[in-house]
Design an enzyme around this catalytic site. Structure first.
Site, PDB file in Angstrom:
ATOM      1  N   HIS A 147       0.624   7.144  11.824  1.00 28.58           N
ATOM      2  CA  HIS A 147      -0.495   7.080  12.776  1.00 28.58           C
ATOM      3  C   HIS A 147      -0.719   5.644  13.223  1.00 28.58           C
ATOM      4  O   HIS A 147      -0.934   5.375  14.400  1.00 28.58           O
ATOM      5  CB  HIS A 147      -1.787   7.564  12.111  1.00 28.58           C
ATOM      6  CG  HIS A 147      -1.825   9.028  11.807  1.00 28.58           C
ATOM      7  ND1 HIS A 147      -1.638   9.978  12.766  1.00 28.58           N
ATOM      8  CD2 HIS A 147      -2.046   9.700  10.645  1.00 28.58           C
ATOM      9  CE1 HIS A 147      -1.753  11.188  12.206  1.00 28.58           C
ATOM     10  NE2 HIS A 147      -1.990  11.040  10.913  1.00 28.58           N
TER      11      HIS A 147
ATOM     12  N   GLY B  57     -29.438  17.967  22.723  1.00 29.87           N
ATOM     13  CA  GLY B  57     -28.477  16.981  22.264  1.00 29.87           C
ATOM     14  C   GLY B  57     -28.004  17.294  20.866  1.00 29.87           C
ATOM     15  O   GLY B  57     -28.574  18.148  20.190  1.00 29.87           O
TER      16      GLY B  57
ATOM     17  N   HIS C 287       2.805   8.840   5.907  1.00 32.64           N
ATOM     18  CA  HIS C 287       2.108   9.640   6.923  1.00 32.64           C
ATOM     19  C   HIS C 287       1.068   8.783   7.650  1.00 32.64           C
ATOM     20  O   HIS C 287       1.052   8.711   8.879  1.00 32.64           O
ATOM     21  CB  HIS C 287       1.450  10.848   6.243  1.00 32.64           C
ATOM     22  CG  HIS C 287       0.595  11.678   7.146  1.00 32.64           C
ATOM     23  ND1 HIS C 287       0.972  12.926   7.570  1.00 32.64           N
ATOM     24  CD2 HIS C 287      -0.618  11.446   7.705  1.00 32.64           C
ATOM     25  CE1 HIS C 287       0.035  13.425   8.355  1.00 32.64           C
ATOM     26  NE2 HIS C 287      -0.955  12.539   8.451  1.00 32.64           N
ATOM     27  N   GLU C 288       0.229   8.131   6.864  1.00 36.26           N
ATOM     28  CA  GLU C 288      -0.836   7.328   7.481  1.00 36.26           C
ATOM     29  C   GLU C 288      -0.259   6.166   8.274  1.00 36.26           C
ATOM     30  O   GLU C 288      -0.781   5.799   9.320  1.00 36.26           O
ATOM     31  CB  GLU C 288      -1.810   6.815   6.416  1.00 36.26           C
ATOM     32  CG  GLU C 288      -2.469   7.895   5.557  1.00 36.26           C
ATOM     33  CD  GLU C 288      -3.299   8.890   6.344  1.00 36.26           C
ATOM     34  OE1 GLU C 288      -3.596   8.631   7.521  1.00 36.26           O
ATOM     35  OE2 GLU C 288      -3.631   9.953   5.788  1.00 36.26           O
TER      36      GLU C 288
ATOM     37  N   GLY D  44     -31.965  12.036  17.295  1.00 37.63           N
ATOM     38  CA  GLY D  44     -33.301  11.453  17.380  1.00 37.63           C
ATOM     39  C   GLY D  44     -34.272  12.234  18.256  1.00 37.63           C
ATOM     40  O   GLY D  44     -35.218  11.662  18.774  1.00 37.63           O
ATOM     41  N   LYS D  45     -34.054  13.525  18.416  1.00 36.42           N
ATOM     42  CA  LYS D  45     -34.951  14.315  19.264  1.00 36.42           C
ATOM     43  C   LYS D  45     -36.337  14.419  18.626  1.00 36.42           C
ATOM     44  O   LYS D  45     -37.348  14.181  19.280  1.00 36.42           O
ATOM     45  CB  LYS D  45     -34.360  15.715  19.481  1.00 36.42           C
ATOM     46  CG  LYS D  45     -33.033  15.672  20.206  1.00 36.42           C
ATOM     47  CD  LYS D  45     -32.476  17.054  20.467  1.00 36.42           C
ATOM     48  CE  LYS D  45     -32.025  17.758  19.208  1.00 36.42           C
ATOM     49  NZ  LYS D  45     -30.847  17.143  18.563  1.00 36.42           N
TER      50      LYS D  45
ATOM     51  N   ASP E 294      -4.416  16.977  11.811  1.00 37.73           N
ATOM     52  CA  ASP E 294      -3.798  16.360  12.981  1.00 37.73           C
ATOM     53  C   ASP E 294      -3.332  17.436  13.938  1.00 37.73           C
ATOM     54  O   ASP E 294      -3.537  17.351  15.142  1.00 37.73           O
ATOM     55  CB  ASP E 294      -2.590  15.516  12.554  1.00 37.73           C
ATOM     56  CG  ASP E 294      -2.976  14.435  11.568  1.00 37.73           C
ATOM     57  OD1 ASP E 294      -4.132  13.992  11.635  1.00 37.73           O
ATOM     58  OD2 ASP E 294      -2.132  14.054  10.742  1.00 37.73           O
TER      59      ASP E 294
ATOM     60  N   PRO F 146     -27.231  17.326  16.902  1.00 34.06           N
ATOM     61  CA  PRO F 146     -28.154  17.129  15.781  1.00 34.06           C
ATOM     62  C   PRO F 146     -28.166  15.660  15.374  1.00 34.06           C
ATOM     63  O   PRO F 146     -27.124  15.002  15.417  1.00 34.06           O
ATOM     64  CB  PRO F 146     -27.547  17.979  14.660  1.00 34.06           C
ATOM     65  CG  PRO F 146     -26.555  18.872  15.292  1.00 34.06           C
ATOM     66  CD  PRO F 146     -26.141  18.257  16.572  1.00 34.06           C
ATOM     67  N   GLY F 147     -29.317  15.190  15.018  1.00 35.91           N
ATOM     68  CA  GLY F 147     -29.402  13.823  14.501  1.00 35.91           C
ATOM     69  C   GLY F 147     -29.436  12.737  15.551  1.00 35.91           C
ATOM     70  O   GLY F 147     -29.339  11.563  15.238  1.00 35.91           O
TER      71      GLY F 147
HETATM   72  P1  ADP Z   1     -32.757  15.542  15.676  1.00 40.76           P
HETATM   73  O1  ADP Z   1     -34.148  16.020  15.748  1.00 40.76           O
HETATM   74  O2  ADP Z   1     -32.178  15.157  16.999  1.00 40.76           O
HETATM   75  O3  ADP Z   1     -31.823  16.402  14.898  1.00 40.76           O
HETATM   76  P2  ADP Z   1     -33.969  13.445  14.184  1.00 40.76           P
HETATM   77  O4  ADP Z   1     -34.939  12.979  15.185  1.00 40.76           O
HETATM   78  O5  ADP Z   1     -34.485  14.328  13.117  1.00 40.76           O
HETATM   79  O6  ADP Z   1     -32.754  14.161  14.893  1.00 40.76           O
HETATM   80  O7  ADP Z   1     -33.245  12.191  13.569  1.00 40.76           O
HETATM   81  C1  ADP Z   1     -32.970  12.061  12.212  1.00 40.76           C
HETATM   82  C2  ADP Z   1     -33.065  10.630  11.789  1.00 40.76           C
HETATM   83  O8  ADP Z   1     -32.052   9.840  12.390  1.00 40.76           O
HETATM   84  C3  ADP Z   1     -34.350   9.993  12.207  1.00 40.76           C
HETATM   85  O9  ADP Z   1     -35.338  10.206  11.245  1.00 40.76           O
HETATM   86  C4  ADP Z   1     -33.985   8.523  12.310  1.00 40.76           C
HETATM   87  O10 ADP Z   1     -34.101   7.901  11.062  1.00 40.76           O
HETATM   88  C5  ADP Z   1     -32.528   8.553  12.690  1.00 40.76           C
HETATM   89  N1  ADP Z   1     -32.363   8.318  14.133  1.00 40.76           N
HETATM   90  C6  ADP Z   1     -31.830   9.176  15.020  1.00 40.76           C
HETATM   91  N2  ADP Z   1     -31.808   8.641  16.251  1.00 40.76           N
HETATM   92  C7  ADP Z   1     -32.352   7.427  16.160  1.00 40.76           C
HETATM   93  C8  ADP Z   1     -32.619   6.387  17.106  1.00 40.76           C
HETATM   94  N3  ADP Z   1     -32.316   6.505  18.401  1.00 40.76           N
HETATM   95  N4  ADP Z   1     -33.196   5.257  16.644  1.00 40.76           N
HETATM   96  C9  ADP Z   1     -33.516   5.131  15.346  1.00 40.76           C
HETATM   97  N5  ADP Z   1     -33.297   6.062  14.418  1.00 40.76           N
HETATM   98  C10 ADP Z   1     -32.710   7.216  14.803  1.00 40.76           C
HETATM   99 ZN    ZN Z   2      -2.647  12.540   9.632  1.00 41.17          ZN
END
Ligand code: ADP
Ligand code: ZN
Length: 623
Positions: free
Chosen positions: A429, A203, A425-426, A208-209, A501, A205-206
């Protein structure tokens, strides 16, 4: 442990022995060297207790001990010519001292041999010590020699629970089984069930993996080893493989446990794909990982959880049964998910009463969990910076903009003409969003420069959908065109501000033609052959587009974009009064929200909504 300690001290021990042996070989430092004359007087005046005579070919060495007048023992050494007269006279002079005769030739050979061996002994000792270190038996003090040790960090007590992971209900359900297994392995064993050894989380990045994997360990109350795929990759061939071995060995000692490998694509890329150096090393590491996972007996209690945001580049061998045979896609949160995530991270923050997390979730499509956390944190920091009592909607608003585009460049001023251009411009949109069905709605628009952009607007679809129709996509492209069209119509000139755009519109149109089959070229996938070889795709990825078809694709893309451009022109032409009103409001207030735009279009006065704020950002009404 014992063995480790010994090996730690080995180099010092060797040096000590070397130094000591040098001393004993060169004779002790307290011995006084006598000349031939002095020797004769000593022999005459002192009563020698003990003596060693070693007869050489040319000279004979005499050593002796006597007690002087202060009752101290004196050791002396001297040489005499090796003639039989001299030696006989010496023995006579020594009288009744205890005499030892040493064959100097023999002793010299022995000493010489020992001397010449010392460098070898030293070297062998050092090499032995190094090799021991390399094999992972070394102590923990010396990082320089820790190449082969796995960098896996052991996190003992994990406090993260499933309740800290918001949304992700399906993902959690999939993981629940793993937790059950880690807690009650016997149950599964009895039933003859084989639990997956590996789980692959893929998935953005970020999303929550890492958090999910950690929560798993937390719920099951087992140790959590975490390592990043890039930790395996070093300059030296074979290091990665031995790190993998070491990691599994460690894990086995603390089973049941979870091994978490982040960014597994760093080692798990398709073998033989891409180009650049370091293949052998990566492949060896990957092979070792496969070997370890295969070698793991069923139900050993180790579960390997890996995360990646590029599941498409992974080696198929990783995904075979018995390895990472369970794949879970962690997707970007939908609106409900975002609200839940916001709630989790709002727990420890001090918010104003009128904060509406649902509205906030609505305004942040495409944000990951990490982004949302970041938004709330930024908002809290802004509130502190302003010495505010609590976090209000203004802070959150600014935080969203910061996370998306970087901090506002309040200091960068622009002249009236540019300001007007950006405002029109804005507004372009915004007008398309208001008057074209299915078009992207402007949630917020500002002409304060931010990051790279002159001004920016936050456009979101009217509602989030799983799928888009052709008309949805055309409407989106039309709203992207709105800005450029406004420039053309009101200034008879165009700016570079439309670069984003144009890029987005072109990409979308290209996808419509080559991926979605939404043009006269029919429902055919046209590989453009532009997949990035650096990311592990094959160098010779097939390009099934002939020159002729490439030309046709370009024609179709142009047709779509031009069509949308004309449509935008039509809309703006029939609503130019409204556009001018929005632009005027923007020039005055600089930032408008969706609600305010609607009011402006209806001709209502919104100046009452702007109370002055310290940082110059007008305070929008709570959404
Ligand atoms: P990944 O490993 O997918 O890159 P992370 O698990 O490191 O992402 O997530 C980074 C931060 O984002 C976590 O420490 C948390 O604070 C926040 N976060 C991400 N997904 C969730 C979620 N489903 N619920 C709560 N916090 C989340
Ligand atoms: Zn624009």
């Amino acid at each position: 442990m014992q063995r480790n300690r010994l090996i730690n001290y080995l180099p010092y021990l060797i040096i000590l022995i070397a130094v000591l042996s040098l001393f004993t070989l060169n004779g002790s430092g307290t011995t006084s060297q006598l000349s031939y004359e002095q020797l004769q007087t000593t022999l005459k005046n002192e009563k020698i207790k003990e003596s060693q005579i070693s007869v050489g070919t040319n000279v004979t060495t005499v050593k002796g001990i006597y007690t002087n007048e202060n009752d101290k023992q004196v050791v002396f050494t001297s040489t005499i010519p090796s003639t039989s007269d001299q030696i006989e006279a010496l023995i006579e002079d020594l009288g009744d001292a205890k005499i030892t005769i040493i064959d100097s030739e023999a002793s010299n050979v022995f000493l010489d041999a020992l001397m010449s061996l010392i460098p070898f002994i030293l070297f062998a000792g050092f090499a032995f010590w190094m090799i021991n270190r390399m094999n992972g038996a070394g102590g923990a003090n010396n990082r320089a020699f820790e190449f082969s040790r796995s960098r896996a960090r052991l996190e003992g007590k994990i406090r993260v629970r499933f309740s800290d992971v918001a949304g992700c209900d399906e993902e959690k359900q999939e993981m629940a089984e793993i937790i059950d297994y880690l807690k009650y392995p016997k149950k599964f064993e009895k039933m003859g069930a084989r639990i997956p050894k590996g789980v692959l989380l893929s998935g953005h990045p970020g999303t929550g993996k890492t958090l999910l994997a950690k929560a798993c360990a937390g719920e099951a109350n087992v140790p959590f080893y975490s390592i990043s795929g890039s930790d395996f990759v070093e300059m030296f061939v074979g290091v990665g493989a031995s790190r993998v071995r070491d990691m599994f060995k460690k894990a086995q000692q603390t089973a049941p446990c979870i091994i978490f490998i982040d960014e597994i694509d760093a080692v798990g890329r398709q073998r033989g794909a891409g180009f650049g150096g370091g293949h052998d090393e990566r492949e060896q590491t990957l092979n070792q990982l496969l070997v370890e996972m295969d070698g793991m007996e069923d139900n050993t209690g180790i579960v390997v959880i890996a995360a990646t945001n590029r599941p498409d580049v992974l080696d198929p061998a990783l995904l075979r049964a018995g390895r990472f045979d369970r794949q879970i896609t962690v997707s970007l949160p939908d609106r409900k998910g975002r609200e839940a995530i916001l709630q989790v991270h709002a727990r420890n923050k001090h918010f104003a009463k009128d904060i509406n997390l649902d509205a906030l979730a609505k305004r942040t499509p495409g944000f990951s969990g990490a982004d949302l956390e970041n938004v709330l944190n930024e908002a809290a920091i802004l509130a502190v910076r302003e010495n505010a009592e609590e976090i209000d909607m203004g802070h959150i608003d600014e935080a969203i903009d910061r996370v998306m585009m970087g901090p506002a460049k309040v200091s960068r001023t622009y002249d009236e003409k540019t300001k007007k251009l950006v405002a029109y411009h804005e507004s372009g949109h915004a007008i398309v969003g208001l008057f074209l069905e299915n078009a992207q709605v402007v949630q917020k628009v500002t002409i304060i420069p931010r990051g790279q952009a002159g001004g920016y607007n936050l456009m979101t679809p009217k509602e989030e959908k799983m799928m888009n129709t052709k008309n949805d996509l055309l409407a989106s492209i039309t709203s992207y065109m709105g800005g450029r069209v406004a420039e053309e119509m009101f200034f008879d000139d165009v700016t570079t501000g439309a670069v984003n755009d144009i890029e987005r519109a072109t990409n979308m149109a290209k996808d419509m033609v080559t991926l979605y089959g939404m043009s006269d070229l029919g429902p055919i996938k046209y590989n453009s052959g532009s997949e990035n070889v650096f990311l592990g795709r094959d160098y010779n990825s097939p390009n099934n587009v002939s020159g002729e078809v490439a030309y046709e694709i370009d024609q179709e893309v142009r047709k779509i974009v031009n069509g949308c451009h004309d449509k935008a022109m039509e809309i703006i032409r029939s609503h130019s009064d409204e556009l001018e009103r929005i632009a005027a409001a923007l020039i005055e207030f600089e930032t408008l929200t969706a609600e305010q735009i609607q009011k402006v279009v209806k001709g209502e006065d919104i100046s009452g909504e702007f109370t002055s704020r310290k940082n110059g950002t007008p305070e929008p009404a709570a959404a």
